[in-house]
Design a protein around this motif. Structure first.
Motif, PDB file in Angstrom:
ATOM      1  N   UNK A 105       1.089  -1.504   0.116  1.00  0.00           N
ATOM      2  CA  UNK A 105       0.043  -0.094  -0.102  1.00  0.00           C
ATOM      3  C   UNK A 105       0.873   1.223   0.051  1.00  0.00           C
ATOM      4  N   UNK A 106       0.470   1.707  -0.974  1.00  0.00           N
ATOM      5  CA  UNK A 106       1.444   3.753  -0.660  1.00  0.00           C
ATOM      6  C   UNK A 106       0.316   4.729  -0.265  1.00  0.00           C
ATOM      7  N   UNK A 107       0.924   5.506   1.053  1.00  0.00           N
ATOM      8  CA  UNK A 107      -0.007   6.049   1.056  1.00  0.00           C
ATOM      9  C   UNK A 107       0.750   7.623   0.854  1.00  0.00           C
ATOM     10  N   UNK A 108       0.129   8.328   0.101  1.00  0.00           N
ATOM     11  CA  UNK A 108       0.364   9.594  -0.264  1.00  0.00           C
ATOM     12  C   UNK A 108      -0.253  11.277   0.284  1.00  0.00           C
ATOM     13  N   UNK A 109       0.741  12.266   1.109  1.00  0.00           N
ATOM     14  CA  UNK A 109      -0.260  13.503   1.046  1.00  0.00           C
ATOM     15  C   UNK A 109       0.302  14.539   0.476  1.00  0.00           C
ATOM     16  N   UNK A 110      -1.337  15.192  -0.143  1.00  0.00           N
ATOM     17  CA  UNK A 110      -1.149  16.198  -1.534  1.00  0.00           C
ATOM     18  C   UNK A 110       0.207  17.251  -0.581  1.00  0.00           C
ATOM     19  N   UNK A 111       1.238  17.370   0.121  1.00  0.00           N
ATOM     20  CA  UNK A 111       2.482  18.166   0.781  1.00  0.00           C
ATOM     21  C   UNK A 111       3.573  17.852   1.286  1.00  0.00           C
ATOM     22  N   UNK A 112       4.311  18.031   1.122  1.00  0.00           N
ATOM     23  CA  UNK A 112       5.463  17.122   2.294  1.00  0.00           C
ATOM     24  C   UNK A 112       5.348  17.039   4.128  1.00  0.00           C
ATOM     25  N   UNK A 113       5.345  15.929   3.924  1.00  0.00           N
ATOM     26  CA  UNK A 113       4.997  15.759   5.761  1.00  0.00           C
ATOM     27  C   UNK A 113       5.744  14.834   6.350  1.00  0.00           C
ATOM     28  N   UNK A 114       7.112  15.726   6.981  1.00  0.00           N
ATOM     29  CA  UNK A 114       8.360  15.308   7.725  1.00  0.00           C
ATOM     30  C   UNK A 114       7.780  14.692   8.912  1.00  0.00           C
ATOM     31  N   UNK A 115       6.312  13.917   9.517  1.00  0.00           N
ATOM     32  CA  UNK A 115       6.200  13.249  10.226  1.00  0.00           C
ATOM     33  C   UNK A 115       5.013  12.211  10.170  1.00  0.00           C
ATOM     34  N   UNK A 116       5.717  12.012   8.583  1.00  0.00           N
ATOM     35  CA  UNK A 116       4.235  11.269   7.989  1.00  0.00           C
ATOM     36  C   UNK A 116       4.727   9.402   8.479  1.00  0.00           C
ATOM     37  N   UNK A 117       6.314   9.229   9.723  1.00  0.00           N
ATOM     38  CA  UNK A 117       6.352   7.976  10.262  1.00  0.00           C
ATOM     39  C   UNK A 117       5.712   8.545  11.693  1.00  0.00           C
ATOM     40  N   UNK A 118       4.873   8.847  11.428  1.00  0.00           N
ATOM     41  CA  UNK A 118       4.466   9.037  13.379  1.00  0.00           C
ATOM     42  C   UNK A 118       2.515   8.689  12.908  1.00  0.00           C
ATOM     43  N   UNK A 119       3.241   9.648  11.299  1.00  0.00           N
ATOM     44  CA  UNK A 119       1.748   9.124  11.255  1.00  0.00           C
ATOM     45  C   UNK A 119       0.664   7.615  11.300  1.00  0.00           C
ATOM     46  N   UNK A 120       2.050   6.782  10.505  1.00  0.00           N
ATOM     47  CA  UNK A 120       1.657   5.250  10.402  1.00  0.00           C
ATOM     48  C   UNK A 120       1.442   4.656  12.085  1.00  0.00           C
ATOM     49  N   UNK A 121       2.407   4.989  12.784  1.00  0.00           N
ATOM     50  CA  UNK A 121       2.484   4.885  14.181  1.00  0.00           C
ATOM     51  C   UNK A 121       1.035   4.863  15.106  1.00  0.00           C
ATOM     52  N   UNK A 122       0.776   5.809  14.624  1.00  0.00           N
ATOM     53  CA  UNK A 122      -0.671   5.830  15.284  1.00  0.00           C
ATOM     54  C   UNK A 122      -1.892   5.750  14.678  1.00  0.00           C
TER      55      UNK A 122
END
Length: 463
Positions: A105-122
């Motif tokens: 699965x590939x999850x993409x945000x519309x703008x750069x997201x420096x917290x992308x790892x934390x989103x996966x964790x929460x």
């Protein structure tokens, strides 16, 4: 637990005492205490160089407790639900999800997201059927435990049995987990002393009693900041809050030293900013920008044209130390004629109501993250979960753009500049860096908390 759970909707699960969610659902990745990602449902992953896309391979052979597969399609259903539901919406807004194959699965945000790892964790990955049908009466997940409905009484006791097929079951040694809701702290400590429970959060008020009874104490030093969040900077809901002098006056009526010594019995220190010491946004040499001075606060209210004050509704919930804090908050704000009306929130919709924007000035003992970008994301940015009024600010947007596009040095400076800006604009009333305590039966091995939020031990810390 000092408060009841907020229901079984995976999109509105708080991290504070979130043991029920951690029991029944697994996350895409697992973050350590410093916010660094580790494998979880995804055994392989990569983040794109532009900080927009997380590509994850979901472990083969994992199933939800209803027997359906945990695959890329299931993750897609969850991610798209987060983008529109509950407190998760601001963190997942605007995402697009693709599934190159059944386990990727590939999850993409519309703008750069420096917290992308934390989103996966929460993330809390629930059965697609429960999400699509919004059947949240009982959880269906793939976590280390399964809810034992027959031995569960809503608002009182939640019983879970071990999920032996969980991919990391060795890290969760207990065959049965019971969460008891004990809102009265004295009752909780008594239950601990008589071995009716094996662990509980305690405050400074009952710390010595727990110590005296021979309980083990884990201290999370200065891990949270008690604060008012003044989110209505434009005065759209409460016109007075749009005036900087009013916000400054609200800061100046609180004696931070006295709060640390008396309300927290010495287990806290005065807070002048909201960020954790050692994080990039923290300013080590910051002096108190709004020293305690009621007379000067009254002059600011008069200058702003609000000497007669105004009424402010502040929500309260059990288990959040409001019973100790609110009398002092109410008393001090009354000195500048701000009348506080307490609104008690409870039940499964309490968190959603708290974050809805109905109450533009929440009072909360919020954890400080090891990564200050998360604090900025949650508390400062327009779409932040705790920036409940969600009002735009050009300076914040300018500095955040530097965080997204600048060098490492520029990114750190931008975070400190954001800290200075929200302090000068009095967006918060920070009061105290409080210590948190977890008391446990000496027979139970509770390792050092691996919680990124610094709130308490997690289920995986019990050995």
């Amino acid at each position: 637990m000092t408060a009841d759970i907020q229901g079984w909707d995976p999109a509105i699960q708080p991290s504070y005492q979130g043991w029920s969610a951690n029991a029944v659902w697994d996350s895409l990745l697992r973050c350590d205490k410093n916010g660094k990602p580790e494998a979880s449902l995804a055994d392989k992953w990569e983040f794109s160089a532009d900080q927009k896309t997380a590509t994850l391979h979901i472990r083969d052979g994992i199933k939800f407790s209803d027997g359906t597969p945990v695959d890329a399609a299931a993750v897609k259903t969850n991610a798209e639900y987060y983008a529109t539901a509950g407190g998760a919406a601001s963190r997942w807004a605007g995402i697009t999800v693709t599934t190159p194959d059944t386990q990727t699965v590939a999850i993409s945000w519309p703008a750069p997201n420096p917290l992308i790892a934390l989103r996966m964790c929460d993330s809390s990955i629930a059965s697609p059927a429960s999400i699509q049908g919004k059947k949240f009466d009982a959880p269906v997940g793939s976590g280390p435990y399964i809810l034992d409905v027959a031995n569960t009484t809503r608002g009182s006791v939640y019983t879970f049995t071990k999920n032996d097929s969980f991919w990391d079951s060795g890290r969760f040694p207990y065959k049965k987990l019971v969460l008891k809701v004990l809102e009265d702290e004295t009752a909780a400590v008594n239950a601990l002393k008589t071995e009716q429970i094996d662990g509980t959060i305690v405050s400074s008020a009952t710390l010595e009693e727990a110590k005296g009874a021979g309980q083990n104490i884990q201290t999370l030093k200065g891990s949270s900041t008690t604060r008012l969040l003044i989110t209505d900077h434009l005065g759209e809901k409460v016109p007075a809050l749009g005036n900087l002098d009013v916000r400054k006056a609200m800061n100046m009526v609180f004696d931070r030293n006295a709060m640390s010594e008396k309300l927290y019995q010495g287990h806290a220190s005065p807070a002048y900013q909201i960020f954790r010491e050692g994080s990039d946004a923290y300013i080590p040499d910051m002096k108190d920008p709004y020293p305690f001075n009621v007379d000067e606060a009254k002059k600011l209210m008069e200058k702003a044209g609000y000497s007669d004050g105004f009424t402010l509704q502040i929500p309260t919930m059990t288990g959040q130390n409001h019973e100790t804090l609110m009398p002092y908050i109410t008393q001090q704000l009354a000195q500048i004629n701000i009348k506080v009306e307490q609104v008690a929130l409870s039940g499964p919709n309490a968190i959603s109501e708290l974050l809805s924007g109905k109450f533009p000035v929440p009072l909360w003992q919020l954890g400080n993250y090891g990564e200050s970008l998360q604090d900025i994301s949650d508390y400062v940015l327009k779409d932040g979960i705790w920036n409940v009024s969600h009002q735009p600010d050009a300076k914040v947007e300018e500095l955040w753009n530097t965080v997204l596009t600048g060098s490492d040095t520029e990114r750190k400076q931008a975070q400190q500049d954001l800290n200075k800006y929200v302090t000068e604009q009095a967006w918060f009333v920070p009061m105290a860096y409080m210590d948190r305590f977890y008391a446990s039966n000496p027979k139970v091995d509770v390792q050092e908390s691996s919680d990124f939020s610094g709130l308490h031990p997690l289920l995986r810390d019990f050995k």
